[in-house]
Design a protein around this motif. Structure first.
Motif, PDB file in Angstrom:
ATOM      1  N   LEU A   1       0.852  -1.183   0.000  1.00 21.35           N
ATOM      2  CA  LEU A   1       0.000   0.000   0.000  1.00 21.35           C
ATOM      3  C   LEU A   1       0.894   1.241   0.000  1.00 21.35           C
ATOM      4  O   LEU A   1       1.472   1.607   1.017  1.00 21.35           O
ATOM      5  N   LYS A   2       1.043   1.867  -1.160  1.00 20.41           N
ATOM      6  CA  LYS A   2       1.924   3.032  -1.287  1.00 20.41           C
ATOM      7  C   LYS A   2       1.169   4.349  -1.224  1.00 20.41           C
ATOM      8  O   LYS A   2       1.670   5.335  -0.695  1.00 20.41           O
ATOM      9  N   SER A   3      -0.054   4.398  -1.811  1.00 19.28           N
ATOM     10  CA  SER A   3      -0.781   5.664  -1.855  1.00 19.28           C
ATOM     11  C   SER A   3      -2.282   5.424  -1.888  1.00 19.28           C
ATOM     12  O   SER A   3      -2.757   4.346  -2.241  1.00 19.28           O
ATOM     13  N   LEU A   4      -2.993   6.494  -1.525  1.00 19.01           N
ATOM     14  CA  LEU A   4      -4.455   6.523  -1.543  1.00 19.01           C
ATOM     15  C   LEU A   4      -4.912   7.869  -2.077  1.00 19.01           C
ATOM     16  O   LEU A   4      -4.183   8.862  -1.957  1.00 19.01           O
ATOM     17  N   CYS A   5      -6.102   7.902  -2.600  1.00 12.62           N
ATOM     18  CA  CYS A   5      -6.694   9.174  -3.005  1.00 12.62           C
ATOM     19  C   CYS A   5      -8.084   9.246  -2.388  1.00 12.62           C
ATOM     20  O   CYS A   5      -8.937   8.403  -2.660  1.00 12.62           O
ATOM     21  N   LEU A   6      -8.287  10.256  -1.557  1.00 11.95           N
ATOM     22  CA  LEU A   6      -9.570  10.453  -0.891  1.00 11.95           C
ATOM     23  C   LEU A   6     -10.026  11.895  -1.119  1.00 11.95           C
ATOM     24  O   LEU A   6      -9.204  12.788  -1.331  1.00 11.95           O
ATOM     25  N   ALA A   7     -11.314  12.110  -1.029  1.00 13.62           N
ATOM     26  CA  ALA A   7     -11.836  13.470  -1.088  1.00 13.62           C
ATOM     27  C   ALA A   7     -11.764  14.074   0.303  1.00 13.62           C
ATOM     28  O   ALA A   7     -11.663  13.361   1.308  1.00 13.62           O
ATOM     29  N   ALA A   8     -11.782  15.397   0.365  1.00 12.88           N
ATOM     30  CA  ALA A   8     -11.781  16.079   1.662  1.00 12.88           C
ATOM     31  C   ALA A   8     -12.990  15.605   2.453  1.00 12.88           C
ATOM     32  O   ALA A   8     -14.096  15.491   1.927  1.00 12.88           O
ATOM     33  N   GLY A   9     -12.769  15.296   3.697  1.00 17.43           N
ATOM     34  CA  GLY A   9     -13.823  14.741   4.541  1.00 17.43           C
ATOM     35  C   GLY A   9     -13.670  13.241   4.724  1.00 17.43           C
ATOM     36  O   GLY A   9     -14.319  12.647   5.577  1.00 17.43           O
ATOM     37  N   GLY A  10     -12.824  12.623   3.909  1.00 14.83           N
ATOM     38  CA  GLY A  10     -12.587  11.190   4.016  1.00 14.83           C
ATOM     39  C   GLY A  10     -11.799  10.859   5.267  1.00 14.83           C
ATOM     40  O   GLY A  10     -11.092  11.691   5.837  1.00 14.83           O
ATOM     41  N   VAL A  11     -11.912   9.579   5.713  1.00 15.91           N
ATOM     42  CA  VAL A  11     -11.258   9.132   6.945  1.00 15.91           C
ATOM     43  C   VAL A  11     -10.444   7.878   6.649  1.00 15.91           C
ATOM     44  O   VAL A  11     -10.928   6.945   6.001  1.00 15.91           O
ATOM     45  N   LEU A  12      -9.195   7.875   7.128  1.00 14.07           N
ATOM     46  CA  LEU A  12      -8.370   6.667   7.092  1.00 14.07           C
ATOM     47  C   LEU A  12      -8.417   6.084   8.495  1.00 14.07           C
ATOM     48  O   LEU A  12      -7.939   6.703   9.455  1.00 14.07           O
ATOM     49  N   ARG A  13      -9.021   4.895   8.634  1.00 14.18           N
ATOM     50  CA  ARG A  13      -9.141   4.242   9.947  1.00 14.18           C
ATOM     51  C   ARG A  13      -8.134   3.103  10.008  1.00 14.18           C
ATOM     52  O   ARG A  13      -8.216   2.154   9.242  1.00 14.18           O
ATOM     53  N   ILE A  14      -7.157   3.254  10.923  1.00 14.31           N
ATOM     54  CA  ILE A  14      -6.099   2.257  11.096  1.00 14.31           C
ATOM     55  C   ILE A  14      -6.416   1.477  12.374  1.00 14.31           C
ATOM     56  O   ILE A  14      -6.447   2.050  13.470  1.00 14.31           O
ATOM     57  N   GLN A  15      -6.635   0.167  12.224  1.00 14.52           N
ATOM     58  CA  GLN A  15      -7.028  -0.680  13.359  1.00 14.52           C
ATOM     59  C   GLN A  15      -5.876  -1.590  13.764  1.00 14.52           C
ATOM     60  O   GLN A  15      -5.204  -2.172  12.924  1.00 14.52           O
ATOM     61  N   GLY A  16      -5.656  -1.665  15.074  1.00 16.37           N
ATOM     62  CA  GLY A  16      -4.642  -2.570  15.622  1.00 16.37           C
ATOM     63  C   GLY A  16      -3.310  -1.899  15.856  1.00 16.37           C
ATOM     64  O   GLY A  16      -2.260  -2.511  15.601  1.00 16.37           O
ATOM     65  N   ILE A  17      -3.289  -0.707  16.383  1.00 18.34           N
ATOM     66  CA  ILE A  17      -2.043   0.029  16.619  1.00 18.34           C
ATOM     67  C   ILE A  17      -2.155   0.775  17.949  1.00 18.34           C
ATOM     68  O   ILE A  17      -3.246   1.104  18.409  1.00 18.34           O
ATOM     69  N   GLY A  18      -1.015   1.057  18.551  1.00 17.06           N
ATOM     70  CA  GLY A  18      -0.986   1.745  19.835  1.00 17.06           C
ATOM     71  C   GLY A  18      -1.093   3.259  19.681  1.00 17.06           C
ATOM     72  O   GLY A  18      -0.970   3.807  18.576  1.00 17.06           O
ATOM     73  N   PRO A  19      -1.317   3.945  20.821  1.00 18.41           N
ATOM     74  CA  PRO A  19      -1.460   5.404  20.770  1.00 18.41           C
ATOM     75  C   PRO A  19      -0.136   6.091  20.446  1.00 18.41           C
ATOM     76  O   PRO A  19       0.929   5.673  20.903  1.00 18.41           O
ATOM     77  N   GLY A  20      -0.188   7.110  19.617  1.00 19.96           N
ATOM     78  CA  GLY A  20       0.967   7.929  19.292  1.00 19.96           C
ATOM     79  C   GLY A  20       1.944   7.307  18.312  1.00 19.96           C
ATOM     80  O   GLY A  20       3.026   7.854  18.089  1.00 19.96           O
ATOM     81  N   GLU A  21       1.653   6.155  17.735  1.00 25.99           N
ATOM     82  CA  GLU A  21       2.581   5.509  16.816  1.00 25.99           C
ATOM     83  C   GLU A  21       2.449   6.013  15.378  1.00 25.99           C
ATOM     84  O   GLU A  21       3.430   6.047  14.655  1.00 25.99           O
ATOM     85  N   VAL A  22       1.264   6.383  14.957  1.00 24.18           N
ATOM     86  CA  VAL A  22       1.027   6.851  13.588  1.00 24.18           C
ATOM     87  C   VAL A  22       1.352   8.344  13.536  1.00 24.18           C
ATOM     88  O   VAL A  22       0.907   9.126  14.391  1.00 24.18           O
ATOM     89  N   THR A  23       2.135   8.725  12.513  1.00 27.12           N
ATOM     90  CA  THR A  23       2.484  10.145  12.358  1.00 27.12           C
ATOM     91  C   THR A  23       2.049  10.637  10.971  1.00 27.12           C
ATOM     92  O   THR A  23       1.909   9.858  10.034  1.00 27.12           O
ATOM     93  N   VAL A  24       1.844  11.951  10.892  1.00 31.14           N
ATOM     94  CA  VAL A  24       1.521  12.601   9.618  1.00 31.14           C
ATOM     95  C   VAL A  24       2.481  13.775   9.439  1.00 31.14           C
ATOM     96  O   VAL A  24       2.949  14.355  10.412  1.00 31.14           O
ATOM     97  N   ASP A  25       2.761  14.106   8.170  1.00 32.27           N
ATOM     98  CA  ASP A  25       3.692  15.207   7.923  1.00 32.27           C
ATOM     99  C   ASP A  25       2.994  16.557   7.821  1.00 32.27           C
ATOM    100  O   ASP A  25       3.654  17.587   7.891  1.00 32.27           O
ATOM    101  N   ARG A  26       1.694  16.573   7.663  1.00 37.50           N
ATOM    102  CA  ARG A  26       0.952  17.840   7.529  1.00 37.50           C
ATOM    103  C   ARG A  26      -0.206  17.858   8.526  1.00 37.50           C
ATOM    104  O   ARG A  26      -1.321  17.484   8.196  1.00 37.50           O
ATOM    105  N   GLU A  27       0.069  18.329   9.724  1.00 33.68           N
ATOM    106  CA  GLU A  27      -0.955  18.401  10.774  1.00 33.68           C
ATOM    107  C   GLU A  27      -2.079  19.380  10.417  1.00 33.68           C
ATOM    108  O   GLU A  27      -3.197  19.233  10.902  1.00 33.68           O
ATOM    109  N   ASP A  28      -1.781  20.385   9.567  1.00 31.97           N
ATOM    110  CA  ASP A  28      -2.786  21.392   9.231  1.00 31.97           C
ATOM    111  C   ASP A  28      -3.872  20.862   8.291  1.00 31.97           C
ATOM    112  O   ASP A  28      -4.919  21.486   8.134  1.00 31.97           O
ATOM    113  N   LEU A  29      -3.658  19.702   7.675  1.00 30.83           N
ATOM    114  CA  LEU A  29      -4.635  19.142   6.735  1.00 30.83           C
ATOM    115  C   LEU A  29      -5.482  18.036   7.334  1.00 30.83           C
ATOM    116  O   LEU A  29      -6.396  17.543   6.674  1.00 30.83           O
ATOM    117  N   VAL A  30      -5.175  17.620   8.585  1.00 32.36           N
ATOM    118  CA  VAL A  30      -5.870  16.472   9.171  1.00 32.36           C
ATOM    119  C   VAL A  30      -6.404  16.786  10.565  1.00 32.36           C
ATOM    120  O   VAL A  30      -5.991  17.747  11.209  1.00 32.36           O
TER     121      VAL A  30
END
Length: 183
Positions: free
Chosen positions: A117-146
């Motif tokens: 899984l390299k990339s996804l395309c979603l419209a604004a308002g879409g949600v990526l739900r990641i199941q089975g991970i601990g708190p604070g492990e997932v990071t994003v590079d653009r906090e202003d967009l999410v």
């Protein structure tokens, strides 16, 4: 009874017109140049023999014989400005066919090979739900967009503005970046 000023001005203007003496009659005025009469290129068979030409009437305006006829005013068009910018591409009102729209994309880490899984395309308002991970492990590079939320091993990342966000998910000691294009 006193008349309104507008009526007085109109009356004075009418009297000045009726008097027939313009205000500039005492100053001499130079005549406008006139074009010479156009002559035919070849005399016709019915043309009358050349003879004396009648003198112009007193009221006509003539130009001196050595004067050149005035040329018509030349229309000068400014040079066209060189086009330096490209026209704007048409604005897309619907997401591209490869985009999923404003949906929830469930990513179950126990069942998904993240290396594929390299990339996804979603419209604004879409949600990526990641199941089975601990708190604070997932990071994003653009906090202003999410907008992110964590609860009971599930990370919800809602994409609130258009742009490109790289979501990094750690698994088995390795980090897997997923580029999410938000339209």
């Amino acid at each position: 009874m006193r008349e309104p000023p507008r009526r007085i001005v109109a009356t004075l203007a009418t009297l000045a017109l009726l008097a027939g003496t313009p205000a500039c009659a005492d100053r001499p005025v130079s005549p406008l140049p006139a074009r010479p009469p156009v002559t035919a290129a070849a005399p016709s068979a019915t043309a009358s023999p050349p003879g004396p030409t009648p003198a112009p009437a007193v009221s006509e305006v003539t130009s001196p014989p050595d004067a050149t006829p005035p040329s018509p005013p030349a229309r000068v068009r400014p040079p066209a400005a060189p086009r330096t910018t490209k026209p704007a591409p048409p604005v897309r009102t619907t997401p591209p066919a490869a985009c999923l729209g404003p949906v929830r994309y469930d990513l179950v880490l126990a069942e998904t090979e993240l290396a594929l899984l390299k990339s996804l395309c979603l419209a604004a308002g879409g949600v990526l739900r990641i199941q089975g991970i601990g708190p604070g492990e997932v990071t994003v590079d653009r906090e202003d967009l999410v907008s992110r939320n964590y609860e009971a091993g599930v990370v919800d990342i809602r994409f609130v503005r258009t742009g490109t966000v790289v979501v990094t998910i750690p698994q088995d000691g390795r980090a897997y970046p997923i580029t999410v294009v938000v339209v």
